[in-house]
Design a protein around this motif. Structure first.
Motif, PDB file in Angstrom:
ATOM      1  N   SER A 170      -7.684 -11.381 -11.555  1.00 32.93           N
ATOM      2  CA  SER A 170      -7.923 -10.977 -12.713  1.00 32.93           C
ATOM      3  C   SER A 170      -7.802  -9.757 -12.818  1.00 32.93           C
ATOM      4  N   ALA A 171      -7.847  -8.837 -11.228  1.00 32.97           N
ATOM      5  CA  ALA A 171      -7.752  -6.988 -11.780  1.00 32.97           C
ATOM      6  C   ALA A 171      -6.952  -7.302 -11.889  1.00 32.97           C
ATOM      7  N   PRO A 172      -6.396  -5.664 -12.759  1.00 30.98           N
ATOM      8  CA  PRO A 172      -5.775  -5.047 -13.569  1.00 30.98           C
ATOM      9  C   PRO A 172      -4.028  -4.938 -12.562  1.00 30.98           C
ATOM     10  N   ALA A 173      -2.827  -5.305 -13.333  1.00 28.29           N
ATOM     11  CA  ALA A 173      -2.390  -4.941 -11.822  1.00 28.29           C
ATOM     12  C   ALA A 173      -1.798  -3.803 -12.024  1.00 28.29           C
ATOM     13  N   ASP A 174      -1.466  -2.704 -13.076  1.00 31.53           N
ATOM     14  CA  ASP A 174      -1.691  -1.229 -13.288  1.00 31.53           C
ATOM     15  C   ASP A 174      -2.345  -0.788 -12.642  1.00 31.53           C
ATOM     16  N   ALA A 175      -3.747  -0.872 -12.308  1.00 23.92           N
ATOM     17  CA  ALA A 175      -4.538   0.041 -11.365  1.00 23.92           C
ATOM     18  C   ALA A 175      -3.739  -0.271  -9.427  1.00 23.92           C
ATOM     19  N   LEU A 176      -3.973   0.781  -8.721  1.00 24.44           N
ATOM     20  CA  LEU A 176      -4.296   0.772  -7.429  1.00 24.44           C
ATOM     21  C   LEU A 176      -4.701  -0.428  -6.889  1.00 24.44           C
ATOM     22  N   ARG A 177      -4.604  -1.313  -6.558  1.00 18.00           N
ATOM     23  CA  ARG A 177      -5.577  -2.813  -6.169  1.00 18.00           C
ATOM     24  C   ARG A 177      -5.149  -2.034  -3.988  1.00 18.00           C
ATOM     25  N   LEU A 178      -6.432  -1.986  -3.306  1.00 21.46           N
ATOM     26  CA  LEU A 178      -6.308  -1.826  -2.178  1.00 21.46           C
ATOM     27  C   LEU A 178      -7.099  -2.738  -1.744  1.00 21.46           C
ATOM     28  N   ILE A 179      -6.661  -3.560  -0.336  1.00 26.10           N
ATOM     29  CA  ILE A 179      -7.633  -4.637   0.186  1.00 26.10           C
ATOM     30  C   ILE A 179      -8.089  -3.784   1.475  1.00 26.10           C
ATOM     31  N   CYS A 180      -9.218  -3.710   1.918  1.00 25.53           N
ATOM     32  CA  CYS A 180      -9.514  -3.014   3.643  1.00 25.53           C
ATOM     33  C   CYS A 180      -9.682  -4.388   4.589  1.00 25.53           C
ATOM     34  N   TYR A 181      -8.458  -4.321   4.793  1.00 21.85           N
ATOM     35  CA  TYR A 181      -8.247  -5.188   5.945  1.00 21.85           C
ATOM     36  C   TYR A 181      -7.593  -5.168   6.883  1.00 21.85           C
ATOM     37  N   CYS A 182      -8.015  -5.445   8.493  1.00 23.10           N
ATOM     38  CA  CYS A 182      -6.911  -5.030   9.505  1.00 23.10           C
ATOM     39  C   CYS A 182      -6.605  -5.804  10.178  1.00 23.10           C
ATOM     40  N   ASP A 183      -5.705  -6.207   9.659  1.00 24.84           N
ATOM     41  CA  ASP A 183      -4.730  -7.270  10.558  1.00 24.84           C
ATOM     42  C   ASP A 183      -4.186  -6.292  11.599  1.00 24.84           C
ATOM     43  N   GLU A 184      -4.091  -6.378  12.930  1.00 25.30           N
ATOM     44  CA  GLU A 184      -3.259  -5.654  14.294  1.00 25.30           C
ATOM     45  C   GLU A 184      -2.278  -6.074  13.743  1.00 25.30           C
ATOM     46  N   THR A 185      -1.871  -8.130  13.326  1.00 25.42           N
ATOM     47  CA  THR A 185       0.120  -8.350  13.245  1.00 25.42           C
ATOM     48  C   THR A 185       0.676  -7.737  11.599  1.00 25.42           C
ATOM     49  N   LEU A 186       0.157  -7.492  10.691  1.00 26.09           N
ATOM     50  CA  LEU A 186       1.251  -6.541   9.578  1.00 26.09           C
ATOM     51  C   LEU A 186       2.232  -5.499  10.467  1.00 26.09           C
ATOM     52  N   PRO A 187       3.155  -5.613   9.784  1.00 29.95           N
ATOM     53  CA  PRO A 187       3.993  -4.376  10.752  1.00 29.95           C
ATOM     54  C   PRO A 187       3.331  -2.926   9.723  1.00 29.95           C
ATOM     55  N   ARG A 188       3.531  -2.262  11.417  1.00 34.65           N
ATOM     56  CA  ARG A 188       3.176  -0.990  10.847  1.00 34.65           C
ATOM     57  C   ARG A 188       3.000  -0.097   9.411  1.00 34.65           C
ATOM     58  N   GLU A 189       4.379  -0.104   8.361  1.00 37.45           N
ATOM     59  CA  GLU A 189       4.192  -0.240   7.694  1.00 37.45           C
ATOM     60  C   GLU A 189       3.774  -0.558   6.911  1.00 37.45           C
ATOM     61  N   LEU A 222     -18.913   2.463   1.537  1.00 41.84           N
ATOM     62  CA  LEU A 222     -19.302   3.978   0.734  1.00 41.84           C
ATOM     63  C   LEU A 222     -17.985   4.274   1.463  1.00 41.84           C
ATOM     64  N   THR A 223     -17.391   4.609   2.702  1.00 46.62           N
ATOM     65  CA  THR A 223     -16.266   5.711   3.030  1.00 46.62           C
ATOM     66  C   THR A 223     -15.331   5.123   2.380  1.00 46.62           C
ATOM     67  N   ALA A 224     -15.405   4.174   1.592  1.00 48.15           N
ATOM     68  CA  ALA A 224     -13.782   3.455   0.649  1.00 48.15           C
ATOM     69  C   ALA A 224     -14.044   4.910  -0.676  1.00 48.15           C
ATOM     70  N   VAL A 225     -15.117   4.352  -1.107  1.00 47.03           N
ATOM     71  CA  VAL A 225     -15.642   5.273  -2.331  1.00 47.03           C
ATOM     72  C   VAL A 225     -15.398   6.563  -2.608  1.00 47.03           C
ATOM     73  N   THR A 226     -16.234   7.328  -0.722  1.00 44.85           N
ATOM     74  CA  THR A 226     -16.386   9.118  -0.511  1.00 44.85           C
ATOM     75  C   THR A 226     -14.600   8.902  -0.956  1.00 44.85           C
ATOM     76  N   ALA A 227     -13.621   8.454   0.253  1.00 45.28           N
ATOM     77  CA  ALA A 227     -11.857   8.444   0.254  1.00 45.28           C
ATOM     78  C   ALA A 227     -12.045   9.095  -1.016  1.00 45.28           C
ATOM     79  N   VAL A 228     -11.691   8.111  -2.081  1.00 45.34           N
ATOM     80  CA  VAL A 228     -11.334   8.337  -3.707  1.00 45.34           C
ATOM     81  C   VAL A 228     -12.185  10.098  -3.723  1.00 45.34           C
ATOM     82  N   TYR A 229     -13.697   9.785  -3.805  1.00 44.10           N
ATOM     83  CA  TYR A 229     -14.274  11.297  -3.895  1.00 44.10           C
ATOM     84  C   TYR A 229     -13.360  12.763  -3.721  1.00 44.10           C
TER      85      TYR A 229
END
Lengths: 240, 240
Positions: free
Chosen positions: B153-172, B228-235
């Motif tokens: 349901s999140a609006p597609a024109d927003a920057l949508r970020l999922i905080c997820y640390c999967d080491e198997t994802l390509p670095r880029e 809170l770290t994510a909120v502070t990063a945006v702020y």
């Protein structure tokens, strides 16, 4: 991974104190021969094998060691005036440890309402937070000093920032913490005042010693939130 | 400055509810003719004069209004899985409000241990934090939905970020939150998983819908500290 802490590591042998021994042997029921992980609180993680499963004085043999375990690529000293409600300061100490800090220095300002702090209690909190967040370095929590003494004693080659929002300062002297950190040395010292703000004498002393005034943006933050925002700013700028 | 809140403002008249009236008239002993400041919770501060000093239903006349009072130049929705220990989530809600957030959306993941939350209690906390930090906008706290529903349901024109640390994802594909925010739109939506992390199905759904995976750096942060770290990063990136 469960971490134990010891300040008694030498010649390949680790001795746990009474509290850590009880946790290791009585609570977690580790037996001789079990692999356990021990931090020295100064940055190194030791992979060990439990040799003496004594719930009052456990001993382990070092198998391997890993320096700078869970470390961050900067050195940050946060000097913060303890809040009236001490829970809020202790909360800051826990969260700052999780994010990444080297020294949490309680300081008392001329306008501080609180003039006492149980440093031993704060040390227990940061020890627990370091273990929980898998860091081998436990932030130092020195005995409190006055803001004036802290200003005078901070190393001159560190980037020294005082979070102070005086609207009367010329605009070019009121850097945001983000801009102040850009391109700065990795040794950073940040000073956060009490609820009643710094006294004019403290501000004058900081300026005279070469501290830079910085602001944390437009939001009106409580002391402990300001302090954590500053830690997070350093972490995001230099740790990522 | 003490702020009162009212959702009953029209035709130049402000009516305070029973709780705010009691605080204004009984606790702070305001009398008819006193100047008081009222926020509508939607971003506007009203300078008022108290007309009816009734401790159950106070009324004031609007003298002046200031839109976007205490506002921030971005729109941030934080979707966070409530922690097992609810104090930690409530602490996040308070601190995020101080720093600057628009929506605090509790979401339940497939791996969430906690499946209930008292949103009314969180709303009271953010109301109090907004007043304390002098913000006229009170973050919205919607009723909880599932992580899968939130992703869809999140609006597609927003920057949508999922905080997820999967080491198997390509670095880029594993941007830091700082790099992901650089040059991005000012409408940001960030999703933080439960202590047990996202399920593979949730991660796949996020990627299929165009959410970007980001990491918060090397420190191992608890759910509420990560949020809170994510909120502070945006702020820090968009608010300073």
């Amino acid at each position: 991974m469960e971490l134990f802490w010891s300040d008694n590591i030498s010649g390949g042998t680790v001795v746990l104190d009474a509290e850590e021994s009880a946790h290791c042997v009585r609570v977690l029921r580790h037996r001789a021969g079990d692999a356990i992980s021990v931090i020295d609180g100064e940055g190194t993680l030791y992979a060990c094998r439990l040799v003496v499963a004594d719930a009052r004085r456990a001993e382990a043999a070092v198998v391997d060691s890993q320096p700078r375990f869970g470390s961050h690529p900067y050195r940050l000293t946060m000097a913060v005036c303890p809040t009236k409600n001490i829970d809020r300061f202790e909360w800051f100490a826990e969260k700052a440890t999780e994010v990444g800090v080297d020294v949490i220095a309680p300081v008392f300002g001329e306008h501080s309402e609180r003039k006492v702090i149980k440093t031993e209690r704060v040390r227990r909190i940061v020890l627990s937070a370091a273990k929980q967040s898998l860091k081998a370095l436990i932030p130092a929590v020195p005995e409190p000093v006055s803001v004036l003494d802290f200003i005078a004693s901070a190393p001159a080659d560190a980037l020294r920032l005082i979070c102070y929002c005086d609207e009367t300062l010329p605009r070019e002297q009121r850097l945001s913490i983000k801009d102040a950190l850009a391109g700065a040395p990795d040794d950073v010292c940040i000073l956060i005042g009490p609820e009643g703000d710094f006294s004019p004498r403290e501000v004058a002393a900081a300026f005279a010693s070469g501290w830079k005034p910085v602001h944390l943006g437009p939001s009106r933050l409580r002391t402990e939130t300001a302090a954590l925002t500053a830690v997070t700013a350093v972490y995001l700028q230099k740790g990522l």
